[in-house]
Design a protein around this motif. Sequence first.
Motif, PDB file in Angstrom:
ATOM      1  N   ILE A  29       3.707   2.969  -4.994  1.00 20.41           N
ATOM      2  CA  ILE A  29       2.849   3.400  -6.100  1.00 20.41           C
ATOM      3  C   ILE A  29       3.191   2.605  -7.356  1.00 20.41           C
ATOM      4  N   LYS A  78     -11.115   4.183 -12.764  1.00 24.53           N
ATOM      5  CA  LYS A  78      -9.749   4.644 -13.048  1.00 24.53           C
ATOM      6  C   LYS A  78      -9.504   4.823 -14.550  1.00 24.53           C
ATOM      7  N   GLU A 121      -3.206  -2.433  -4.768  1.00 28.43           N
ATOM      8  CA  GLU A 121      -4.388  -2.467  -5.627  1.00 28.43           C
ATOM      9  C   GLU A 121      -4.141  -3.327  -6.866  1.00 28.43           C
ATOM     10  N   GLY A 132      -2.984   3.954  -8.778  1.00 35.03           N
ATOM     11  CA  GLY A 132      -2.927   3.510  -7.393  1.00 35.03           C
ATOM     12  C   GLY A 132      -1.676   2.734  -7.031  1.00 35.03           C
ATOM     13  N   THR A 133      -1.784   1.932  -6.000  1.00 38.15           N
ATOM     14  CA  THR A 133      -0.630   1.263  -5.403  1.00 38.15           C
ATOM     15  C   THR A 133      -0.442  -0.149  -5.956  1.00 38.15           C
ATOM     16  N   LYS A 170       0.827  -1.207   0.000  1.00 36.50           N
ATOM     17  CA  LYS A 170       0.000   0.000   0.000  1.00 36.50           C
ATOM     18  C   LYS A 170       0.866   1.264   0.000  1.00 36.50           C
TER      19      LYS A 170
END
Length: 695
Positions: free
Chosen positions: A358, A519, A368, A364-365, A355
């Motif tokens: 990036i 996204k 994800e 996101g990370t 988390k």
Amino acid sequence: MRQLPLKQADFLIEIQTEELPPKALSSLGSYFLDEIKTRLQKAELQYRDAVFFATPRRLAVLVKKLNEKQPDHTIERKGPARSAAYDKDGKPTPACLGFAKSCGVTADELAIIKTPEGEWVSYKQSVAGKTVQAILPGLVEQALASLPIQKRMRWGAGSAQFVRPVKSVLMLYGEAIIDAEILGCQTGRQTRGHRFHSKGFLSIAKPANYVTTLKRHHVIVDFNQRKEWIRAAATESLKNHPDLHVVMDDHLLDEVTGLVEWPVALYGQFDETFLQVPPDAIIAAMQDHQRYFPVMNAKNQLMPFFVTISNIESKNSEGVIEGNERVLRARLSDAAFFFETDKKRRLIDRVDDLKKSIFQAKLGTLFEKSERIQYLAGLIAETIQADPKKAKRAGLLAKADLTTQMVGEFPELQGVMGFYYATHDQENKEVAEAIREQYMPRFSGDALPETPLGCVVALADRIDTLVSIFGINQMPTGDKDPFALRRAALGVLRILIEKKLNLDLKKLIQSAADNLRDKLENRDVVSAVRDFIFDRLNPWYQDQGISPDVFASVAALPISSLYDFHLRILAVQYFKQLPEAESLSIANKRVANILAKTNGAIEARHLDEKLFEHDAERALAARLAEKSGRISVLSDQGDYQTVLTELAGLRETVDHFFEHVMVMTEDKPRRENRLLLLKQLRELFLRAADIALLQ
């Protein structure tokens, strides 16, 4: 008058530089040679042979038996028509005089030529070929400017640019210097030997002396000869250990060859206790960080030895070996410390750490991304009848080793270290192996994942990356591909085809897109990614000898499974060799053209046997009815080779039909009936491919 044979001599061009990039050295030399040869051919300068030389501090090309000049040419210039060139008294007109003046002669020196269009004034002029002294400077500059150098450097106050600063330029034709300024340096006959074993400049009397002169001064200029010298020397260094052998990775061997001019193989060792560290980590420390070659026993087990290639003949070789052992010991101590430290935390406990990392600002990370891989891996596993639970576990853990100290120090071990840590954590063996195989293939021609779960995770990772990056409109442009999307796409198609995974690629891409939800900025991402992957197919097949027309015949169909696509390619390739192929391909072209004129508006829905006029119609209808059911079953099974073999049997019936039946008759019911018959014929072939596109 017969032209005398041209004199010949050897030509040598050498660019001396600061240290060139070792990984690119061989390709730079090869490109330099190709550019020189291409331009010599265009300039009509004949030669016997040409070779390149490359060391860390020079690029050179030797052209043997190069003609001293271009051949002479006769140029014929065509002027005005005879009727416009002379008046009624036979005197030259202003048009004739102007043409003569442009040729640098008088009107009396012009000739009359006869052509199918009439008579014209002309002038033949003999043009002497240019000499190599006049041609070669510009030719060399053009060749150097065309080298594939991504970023060129400037040095000093001049404007010259090259991959590295240039120290001097040697350019000889025979024993004579070709006078020029190349890359800011005045050409001469001087070069340099080995940085440490030779002092000052060396004078090269003629190109034929170049290789031997430099060898006397501790430089082996031939890249391939130096490469084989290293291979032999490394093997020879282990002569007292006949049960051991050196592992020589080709990429590393090329890089080491690009680092040395006078290779000397030295044999060293390290403490056996380091063998408790995973062998991949030890090899990475040796190969990627120190440019050492690892040593294995007969069972291909890593041994506590290494071979390094030095660039000098030291009087104190023991001291050199000891220094290399000391450096390697420090690297391996770090690796051992990282390995023991990393094992103190389970891999599953590291997932939350993702988390903090990036993946991409808009996406996101890495956590994800891991969740998305987990989801896709589960879907793919269900489709290929692998274990979805294990697939999800492997997908979740796939990126966890990126948080370890070992991968932080040795990034090339990502995935590999995940396998070792998962094994230590007593994760399922299939899960651990899938973590190791997720990055395969790592490069063009690399091995594919061997296990089903490895294929699942590798596909999930690549599909997610492709959809993610395309989804934010960061597609590759030109040579720029920071997320290696081309390599990812090639990996997807290789895994699906070579591992015989009959997956619907479009549905898989759609699932990845649904997974990203809000996204995505690119609403056409599904079709864009699908097209991007399919675009890699054509060159991939060309590399395997598949002709463009075979590819086009399959690409014309809306196919979502790459493996299904591949089966059709193989079937068409086989069909094309059959004696019936040409006739049936021509017939399909004819049918396609006839049907195209209808724009799909065929009113007839069922064949009416009462409307048949000729036996040829009845025969074709009967054969189609006979074949239809079997072709449907075979195509559903993916047996396209048998489909096309069966359809090849229609050749005589189809030929007979076109010999005796006029399709576009004035009788509308019969015309519609015949069009429907041809549509059924066409649809049977399209169950496999559009063979109308075969050449």
